[in-house]
Design an enzyme around this catalytic site. Sequence first.
Site: not given
Length: 438
Positions: A212, A214, A220-221, A361, A364, A412
Amino acid sequence: MRHMRTDEIRPDQEGDEIRIDGWLQESRNLGGIAFGIIRDRFGTVQVTVKKKENPEMADILAGISRESVVSVIGKVKRSDKTPRGFEIVPSEIRVESMAETPLPMGVVDKVGAELDTRLNNRFIDLRKRRVARIFEFKAEVLHSTRQYLRSEGFIEVNTPKIVAAGAEGGSTLFKVDYFGRNAYLAQSPQLYKQNLMAAGLERVFEIAPAFRAEASDTVRHLAEFMSIDVEMSFINSSEEVMDIAEGIAFSAVDHLAKNCKAIVDEAGIDLKLPKRPFRKIPYGEALEMAASEGVKLEFGEDLGTEGEKALGKAVINQYGEEFYFITDFPTELKKGTFYAMRRDDRPDLTTYFDLDYRGQEIVSGGRREHRIEKLAAQMKENNLDPTSFGFYIDAFKYGMPPHGGFGFGLERFLQKVLDLPNIREVILYPRDRLRLSP
Ligand code: AMO
């Protein structure tokens, strides 16, 4: 002579000649005695030389810099002055690789280095037992996840990481020059997982990096993380999918609690087995609970980091629980998620869910729309042209079972189990906006 691990040696081997290899963690010269601490992955042992008995060896030991790799041949001697009840009296010390001085960072220093310094020198950082333990922990979670999913009839697959289209929106795609054509690094194996449902594999999982781009720099990324992906056919409800996500989280905590006591104790964490089944909180109720902790959001808004944290607090305060699902995400919020199945009785709500762990989270997913007319209509609502979806849409034309799945963020999850402030702690060589090396 056979190499021995430091943890294999015992005081009752008194008099045995052995060989140990490792890093010289420290060496000291105390009056008539020189001693060194040798460390390998499994622990430390003390090497002791009496100057009077062997002045040459004492000099050799004193002349070796900290963190050099040495090979020591010597005799085991009982000693009540060392923590392990013995010491090694060396007859030979060979330096395999002398460490330069000063070290870029310490291994046993009381004052810790900054995270950036640690990550820049990860090979030294990992010499710290506490840090290495994190990755033993991670390996155990991977092991228990594979064991659990296989016991549930899932087969492990590998899908391409160089892909022609994204699954999670254009803004976080990494572009690759693919023999002159545009390609991307896979953000998620979702489109392939779904393709494999049409192929009849019925229950698959993949454990692989997801990429990703990001833009945000958060704790948290990551730009590259390990995603545990699951897809399953012939389901009647999203609860069946949630059961498997719950099973991964539960079996990981259970495995760590039962089989990894040393790692858990050393990490200083209090592992509580979660109560099953995990609580399911419909999105609307989740908003009310977040509001009770001071974060007010409109229906249809993303919970976001602050909303998730507030909900986590509310769940702990009201129920004392750490794992919980947020269910029934509104269609309005999941608009871009054209593949999400909507609830038949409430088309304004989807079958999509998140699994959160103490306000973060970690999973998902949901039930996918497998009926091609509905899928095409949902694509058109998003101004997407179904005919441009190539292999993805083809799989729905010739017999696609009802199915669903999810992505489970390994880092995570680990960050939360170990209660670490930054996700970069649980990945060997983090990739983020600034970090490409090491
Ligand atoms: P999603 O984008 O929510 O869903 O990702 C699934 C899980 O992956 C983790 N995650 C991340 N971890 C670290 N750094 C990141 N940048 C990052 N982004 C996501 C989170 C998240 O819950 N296609 C769907 C899955 C599916 O429906 O099959 C997807 O990828 O833990």
